[in-house]
Design an enzyme around this catalytic site. Sequence first.
Site, PDB file in Angstrom:
ATOM      1  N   HIS A   8      -7.025  -4.672  10.324  1.00 32.22           N
ATOM      2  CA  HIS A   8      -6.775  -4.455   8.899  1.00 32.22           C
ATOM      3  C   HIS A   8      -5.491  -5.147   8.461  1.00 32.22           C
ATOM      4  O   HIS A   8      -4.565  -5.343   9.249  1.00 32.22           O
ATOM      5  CB  HIS A   8      -6.794  -2.958   8.530  1.00 32.22           C
ATOM      6  CG  HIS A   8      -5.624  -2.150   8.973  1.00 32.22           C
ATOM      7  ND1 HIS A   8      -5.670  -0.777   9.090  1.00 32.22           N
ATOM      8  CD2 HIS A   8      -4.353  -2.492   9.323  1.00 32.22           C
ATOM      9  CE1 HIS A   8      -4.491  -0.330   9.469  1.00 32.22           C
ATOM     10  NE2 HIS A   8      -3.673  -1.341   9.618  1.00 32.22           N
ATOM     11  N   ASP A  52       0.820  -1.214   0.000  1.00 31.70           N
ATOM     12  CA  ASP A  52       0.000   0.000   0.000  1.00 31.70           C
ATOM     13  C   ASP A  52       0.853   1.263   0.000  1.00 31.70           C
ATOM     14  O   ASP A  52       2.087   1.207   0.156  1.00 31.70           O
ATOM     15  CB  ASP A  52      -0.968   0.001   1.210  1.00 31.70           C
ATOM     16  CG  ASP A  52      -0.281  -0.408   2.517  1.00 31.70           C
ATOM     17  OD1 ASP A  52       0.960  -0.327   2.597  1.00 31.70           O
ATOM     18  OD2 ASP A  52      -0.994  -0.812   3.449  1.00 31.70           O
ATOM     19  N   ASN A  86      -7.267  -2.773  14.522  1.00 32.93           N
ATOM     20  CA  ASN A  86      -8.652  -3.048  14.119  1.00 32.93           C
ATOM     21  C   ASN A  86      -8.745  -4.257  13.179  1.00 32.93           C
ATOM     22  O   ASN A  86      -9.797  -4.538  12.638  1.00 32.93           O
ATOM     23  CB  ASN A  86      -9.269  -1.812  13.444  1.00 32.93           C
ATOM     24  CG  ASN A  86      -8.552  -1.436  12.146  1.00 32.93           C
ATOM     25  OD1 ASN A  86      -7.648  -2.126  11.698  1.00 32.93           O
ATOM     26  ND2 ASN A  86      -8.970  -0.327  11.547  1.00 32.93           N
ATOM     27  N   GLU A 141      -9.574  -1.987   5.482  1.00 31.11           N
ATOM     28  CA  GLU A 141     -10.138  -1.639   6.777  1.00 31.11           C
ATOM     29  C   GLU A 141     -11.435  -2.413   7.015  1.00 31.11           C
ATOM     30  O   GLU A 141     -12.128  -2.788   6.060  1.00 31.11           O
ATOM     31  CB  GLU A 141     -10.452  -0.136   6.820  1.00 31.11           C
ATOM     32  CG  GLU A 141      -9.252   0.770   6.581  1.00 31.11           C
ATOM     33  CD  GLU A 141      -8.336   0.879   7.802  1.00 31.11           C
ATOM     34  OE1 GLU A 141      -8.386   0.023   8.701  1.00 31.11           O
ATOM     35  OE2 GLU A 141      -7.551   1.839   7.835  1.00 31.11           O
TER      36      GLU A 141
END
Length: 266
Positions: free
Chosen positions: A137, A67, A135, A142
Amino acid sequence: MVKMRTFETEQLATVYVAAIIEGLISAVEHPVLGLATGSTPVQLYRQLVAFHHQGLQFSHVTTVNLDEYVGLSADHPQSYRRFMHDHFFGHIDISPNQTFVPNGQASDLAAECARYDKILEVHPIDLQILGIGHNGHIGFNEPDQALQTKTHVVRLAEDTIVANTRFFARPEDVPTEAITMGIQSILQAKSIILMAFGRDKAAAVRQALSGEVSTSMPASFLQMHPQVTFVLDAEAAVEVNQRVNDLNPIYGTANPFWAPLSRSSE
Ligand code: PGA
């Protein structure tokens, strides 16, 4: 099935993963590594650079990163291209045109995503290295009601933006969008190692391994991959219950951890 290797310290875990990478790139003619950024792989890159100083060659390796932030130039101190240069590429014998990171400054982001998917098609990943967000990801996929399969532009979750503020001088400088490989692109890697260190990752690790696959915990999709290993330090493993360990014997002699990879050129 997810396998787990737990080490007393991050340093031991890191040496373990670096040795796996050495084994892979020594055995495969044109290996492709899927690489990650963030604090988790920093020691891994340091270890691989040390191996390079001891003679390990990377000139035949291709890398594809997960990314990049939208809007940051390649040489921005917080861009992932710059991170990879500073921590890894700038210290080894890899040519820049064998290292792929999405271009966060592309004028046509949709075209950039399509270009990246083409790169992934041409360079199928032998081993994908992942961290995990608090979280859940992976890459910047996400938690959401649906996950995207291919490379796409994502609006970062609020907690991800907050977690990233530590890297930027002013909150308004923190990017709110990124380009990320999609879940399917990640799962197409021949093998995957997810690394997680520290007590603050323990809940995400537990949920990722819980047996449920949910878009609200993107890392849980890794349970569907045939060759994925979670490499943890003791603190990140602390919430993983005995049942998971029973289901996933790690030291069983009948379950060699590292199945031989086919040559990527085949
Ligand atoms: P970290 O991030 O390595 O900085 O903890 C991991 C991630 O968000 O994927």
